[in-house]
Enzyme design. Structure first.
Site, PDB file in Angstrom:
ATOM      1  N   GLY A 106      51.904  42.662  35.387  1.00  0.00           N
ATOM      2  CA  GLY A 106      50.823  43.486  35.529  1.00  0.00           C
ATOM      3  C   GLY A 106      50.185  43.950  34.141  1.00  0.00           C
ATOM      4  N   ASP A 119      45.802  41.335  25.008  1.00  0.00           N
ATOM      5  CA  ASP A 119      44.863  42.952  24.129  1.00  0.00           C
ATOM      6  C   ASP A 119      46.695  43.839  23.736  1.00  0.00           C
ATOM      7  OD1 ASP A 119      43.125  41.912  25.377  1.00  0.00           O
ATOM      8  OD2 ASP A 119      43.479  42.615  27.964  1.00  0.00           O
ATOM      9  N   GLU A 144      33.379  41.362  26.790  1.00  0.00           N
ATOM     10  CA  GLU A 144      33.473  41.623  28.388  1.00  0.00           C
ATOM     11  C   GLU A 144      32.089  42.917  29.330  1.00  0.00           C
ATOM     12  OE1 GLU A 144      37.665  40.489  30.759  1.00  0.00           O
ATOM     13  OE2 GLU A 144      37.333  42.379  29.953  1.00  0.00           O
ATOM     14  N   ASN A 164      43.084  47.752  28.312  1.00  0.00           N
ATOM     15  CA  ASN A 164      43.816  47.404  28.139  1.00  0.00           C
ATOM     16  C   ASN A 164      44.517  47.640  26.859  1.00  0.00           C
ATOM     17  OD1 ASN A 164      44.832  46.365  30.982  1.00  0.00           O
ATOM     18  ND2 ASN A 164      44.092  44.150  30.083  1.00  0.00           N
ATOM     19  N   SER A 179      52.266  46.799  31.800  1.00  0.00           N
ATOM     20  CA  SER A 179      52.749  45.786  30.706  1.00  0.00           C
ATOM     21  C   SER A 179      53.166  46.589  29.811  1.00  0.00           C
ATOM     22  CB  SER A 179      52.863  44.240  30.919  1.00  0.00           C
ATOM     23  OG  SER A 179      51.825  44.727  30.481  1.00  0.00           O
ATOM     24  N   THR A 210      49.118  38.058  31.402  1.00  0.00           N
ATOM     25  CA  THR A 210      47.763  38.571  31.216  1.00  0.00           C
ATOM     26  C   THR A 210      47.554  39.552  30.462  1.00  0.00           C
ATOM     27  OG1 THR A 210      48.376  38.011  33.760  1.00  0.00           O
ATOM     28  CG2 THR A 210      46.357  39.628  33.288  1.00  0.00           C
ATOM     29  N   LEU A 230      49.247  31.736  18.636  1.00  0.00           N
ATOM     30  CA  LEU A 230      49.128  30.468  19.121  1.00  0.00           C
ATOM     31  C   LEU A 230      50.031  30.496  20.099  1.00  0.00           C
ATOM     32  CD1 LEU A 230      49.476  29.004  15.227  1.00  0.00           C
ATOM     33  CD2 LEU A 230      47.743  28.941  16.736  1.00  0.00           C
ATOM     34  N   GLY A 231      50.192  31.158  21.514  1.00  0.00           N
ATOM     35  CA  GLY A 231      50.508  31.366  22.156  1.00  0.00           C
ATOM     36  C   GLY A 231      52.362  31.211  22.464  1.00  0.00           C
ATOM     37  N   ASP A 264      54.586  37.527  32.808  1.00  0.00           N
ATOM     38  CA  ASP A 264      53.096  37.074  33.761  1.00  0.00           C
ATOM     39  C   ASP A 264      52.672  37.897  32.260  1.00  0.00           C
ATOM     40  OD1 ASP A 264      50.999  37.399  34.794  1.00  0.00           O
ATOM     41  OD2 ASP A 264      50.968  39.441  35.663  1.00  0.00           O
TER      42      ASP A 264
END
Length: 330
Positions: A319, A284, A150, A42, A323, A280, A250-251, A278
């Protein structure tokens, strides 16, 4: 300029639902999709897509896939997005990494289960690092290397780069979080974390008492508290380079960032999004936006503002890699 991303490649299996089923409950979902994913993939695609075509930056992915049908699809999407995949290795007898993602459609929030597969073989020894970053690359000026958590062996690779390729600019997104020895945080030039990870880094670097102190400040004034966290991490924990940065997302509120030059932390407000589909790939996308602009000589503030716009577009689409917007959309 070159940007390398050392990280995971996953095939995402995404289920969309109104709510998460309880233990033992069978619940009818709304739809199912498959997507290319993995934080490494990503972020690689994000950097590549968020560069303008005339900037001449080479983006390379470093990682592993298996010998299943998922592998070819992941390589193809990287190539289609202008990424150099010569350092992506296919392993026989191993499955490609898979992520099972459940998205609650009413909120856009997600829950993710990772089966690492070939990603678990992305380990770095000196011989591999010499091939990936050959000696002749020295003297060509700085290059960016992005890491996440990861895959195994990220810290040993950072140590090698600092010792053998000091011109490298190390970008670290410690997600999912793993504890790091206090001294190894100084390997990092650009630290990008979300609000939860920021507190985890604080505890890793300074201990639980310091983390609790800052958590109390955040409870009193959310943004001001995180500004103090960013300053502390930048000035006392990560690389002492004048170009070292800390960015904390911070979202829905936005993000704060601190650098050696700014003297004080700054806040960039998030853009209001009415239709969240989304989340997700939002983090990234944000990281890719920041790096794509920094490596083409934009200021940190302009890079963060650009990345904020990019991530606000990404959460309005399904996605992860799919996205991510392109440079012209920003």
């Amino acid at each position: 300029m070159k940007v390398y991303v050392c990280g995971s490649l996953n095939y995402d299996l995404v289920t969309f639902t109104d709510r998460i089923p309880d233990a033992g409950e069978t619940y009818r979902a709304n739809k199912f999709e498959t997507h290319a994913g993995g934080k490494g993939l990503n972020q690689t695609i994000a950097v590549s897509k968020l560069l303008s075509a005339d900037q001449g930056v080479k983006v390379s992915m470093i990682g592993h896939v298996g010998d299943d049908s998922f592998a070819g699809e992941l390589i193809e999407i990287l190539n289609r997005n202008g990424v150099d995949t010569r350092l992506v290795t296919a392993l026989k007898g191993v499955n490609t990494g898979v992520a099972t993602i459940i998205v609650e459609q009413r909120t856009g929030q997600n829950r993710i289960l990772i089966s690492e597969g070939a990603n678990g073989h992305t380990k770095f020894d000196e011989n591999h690092l010499e091939v990936m970053f050959p000696p002749e690359s020295q003297g060509e000026g700085p290059f960016y290397v992005i890491f996440q958590n990861e895959i195994p062996g990220t810290i040993s690779a950072m140590r090698w780069l600092k010792q053998n390729r000091p011109e490298s600019v190390i970008v670290y997104n410690p997600s999912p979080f793993k504890d790091v020895e206090r001294g190894d945080w100084s390997l990092v030039d650009l630290l990008v974390v979300n609000e939860i990870e920021a507190l985890q880094v604080l505890e890793s670097g300074f201990g639980a008492a310091v983390m609790a102190e800052y958590k109390s400040k955040i409870n009193v004034d959310f943004v001001a508290g995180y500004k103090e966290v960013a300053i502390n991490l930048q000035s006392k924990l990560i690389s002492g380079k004048s170009s070292s940065f800390v960015v904390i997302t911070l979202g829905e509120k936005g993000c704060v960032f601190a650098s050696e030059e700014s003297q004080k932390a700054q806040f960039v407000e998030a853009l209001r999004v009415e239709n969240v589909i989304d989340t997700t790939g939002a983090g990234d996308t944000f990281l890719g936006g920041v790096v794509s602009q920094l490596c083409t000589n934009h200021s940190l503030r302009d890079s963060v503002a650009f990345a904020t716009k990019a991530s606000s577009l990404s959460i309005q689409r399904s996605g992860a890699a799919e996205s991510i917007p392109v440079h012209s959309e920003i």
